[in-house]
Design an enzyme around this catalytic site. Structure first.
Site, short mmCIF file in Angstrom:
data_model
loop_
_atom_site.label_atom_id
_atom_site.label_comp_id
_atom_site.label_asym_id
_atom_site.label_seq_id
_atom_site.Cartn_x
_atom_site.Cartn_y
_atom_site.Cartn_z
N GLU A 1 11.85 2.25 14.54
CA GLU A 1 10.99 3.34 14.06
C GLU A 1 9.72 3.38 14.88
OE1 GLU A 1 9.82 2.53 9.94
OE2 GLU A 1 9.94 0.39 10.36
N ARG B 1 8.31 4.16 -4.54
CA ARG B 1 8.37 3.14 -3.49
C ARG B 1 7.38 2.01 -3.77
NH1 ARG B 1 7.57 4.92 2.55
NH2 ARG B 1 5.45 5.25 1.78
N LYS C 1 6.46 -2.18 1.93
CA LYS C 1 5.28 -1.57 2.59
C LYS C 1 4.06 -2.49 2.43
CE LYS C 1 3.15 3.00 3.07
NZ LYS C 1 3.23 3.08 4.53
N TYR D 1 0.83 -1.21 0.00
CA TYR D 1 0.00 0.00 0.00
C TYR D 1 0.86 1.25 0.00
CZ TYR D 1 0.79 0.93 5.01
OH TYR D 1 1.35 1.24 6.22
N ARG E 1 -6.65 -20.82 -2.35
CA ARG E 1 -5.70 -20.58 -1.26
C ARG E 1 -4.51 -21.54 -1.32
NH1 ARG E 1 -4.29 -21.97 3.84
NH2 ARG E 1 -3.60 -20.26 5.17
N1 PMP Z 1 7.60 3.64 9.08
C1 PMP Z 1 6.47 2.92 9.11
C2 PMP Z 1 6.47 1.61 9.82
C3 PMP Z 1 5.29 3.41 8.51
O1 PMP Z 1 4.16 2.69 8.53
C4 PMP Z 1 5.33 4.68 7.87
C5 PMP Z 1 4.11 5.28 7.24
N2 PMP Z 1 3.45 4.44 6.40
C6 PMP Z 1 6.54 5.39 7.87
C7 PMP Z 1 7.65 4.83 8.47
C8 PMP Z 1 6.65 6.72 7.19
O2 PMP Z 1 6.69 6.60 5.81
P1 PMP Z 1 6.19 7.77 4.85
O3 PMP Z 1 6.98 8.99 5.24
O4 PMP Z 1 6.52 7.30 3.51
O5 PMP Z 1 4.73 7.94 5.12
#
Ligand code: PMP
Length: 283
Positions: A179, A52, A147, A33, A100
């Protein structure tokens, strides 16, 4: 009022938007996403998100069903149809519906869904007052650079934060901050911005990249390396970055106020620069 959403080539009212129960996004979180913010009815850093997205799909050997131009067109159409002046466009692409099986299907048509959300992004209480975070162990999988829609642990993290009376959580692995649950984590010490280097351990934030670029252009020192929780608690400032929060100060980590316990000058300045520059470049 019902939103218009995009599903596999069609713009439909949200109650008519449907995907298969056999969709691998639903069964196996086999999907990726992006979230792109909208300010003044325009998209912020669309090119960064498109890039990305292509990388995430590539890492999962999934076809990119839409060109960047088509993707942009859909984003713009939804912003217009739903009259979004400030908010988000959410995009999800899954491998599609198939019987599946753990192995990827030989042929599957990717499922593409986009929808919008109205949201105040620029003038927020969080930016004004700063947010508090708790530290929690990072118990996610090892490919956080992709992502994917498997967001259960980050959801659990937000709930742990909520239960502790905090706004969010920072995740810790081997004694080092990875993070935030949905944002990148940064600290400031003696005027220098310290932020974890890119690897498979964190998402390569689009906002992080832009903010670091602006910081360097403004002659601020940036050091990309992992930092400890102790270091963060002893920092002068801390902040998070993401598409939906831009730059938001962190004023408390667990029991420790960060610096004076109020938003600091570096985070404030970076937020200002980011919003100004991105507004100018929005499409
Ligand atoms: N780290 C994680 C785990 C996230 O989910 C996000 C936001 N989706 C970010 C960092 C920040 O990414 P971005 O600046 O591309 O939104």
């Amino acid at each position: 009022m019902s939103r218009t959403v995009y599903v596999n080539g069609a713009y439909v009212p949200e109650h008519e938007a449907k995907v298969s129960v056999f969709d691998r996004g639903f069964l196996m979180a086999d999907g990726v996403y992006e979230v792109t913010s909208v300010v003044d009815g325009k998209l912020i850093d669309f090119a960064g998100h498109a890039k990305r997205l292509a990388r995430s799909l590539g890492e999962l050997e999934m076809d990119n069903p839409l060109s960047e131009a088509e993707l942009l067109e859909i984003h713009r159409e939804l912003v217009t149809r739903n009259d979004v002046s400030e908010g988000l466009v959410y995009l999800q692409i899954t491998r599609g519906a198939a019987d599946r099986d753990f192995a990827y299907p030989e042929v599957a048509r990717p499922t593409v869904v986009l929808f919008t959300q109205h949201k105040t992004l620029v003038d927020t209480a969080a930016a004004e007052r700063g947010i508090s975070v708790i530290s929690i162990p990072d118990e996610r999988w090892g490919r956080r650079d992709i992502k994917t829609v498997q967001l259960l642990y980050p959801s659990m993290g937000k709930m742990m934060a909520k239960a502790a009376g905090a706004d969010d959580a920072w995740m810790i692995e081997d004694g080092l901050v990875t993070e935030g649950t949905s944002n990148n984590a940064h600290i400031v010490k003696d005027g220098r911005i310290v932020t974890r280097h890119l690897s498979n351990e964190i998402l390569h934030g689009i906002t992080r990249a832009a903010v670091l670029r602006f910081a360097r252009e403004a002659q601020m020192e940036v050091e990309e390396r992992a930092f400890t929780l102790d270091e963060a608690q002893a920092a002068d400032e801390a902040f998070v970055t993401s598409a939906s929060t831009f730059v938001t100060p962190v004023v408390r980590i667990d029991d420790a106020p960060v610096g004076a316990g109020t938003p600091g000058p570096v985070a404030r300045r970076l937020r200002e620069i980011y919003i100004e520059e991105m507004r100018r470049a929005a499409i």
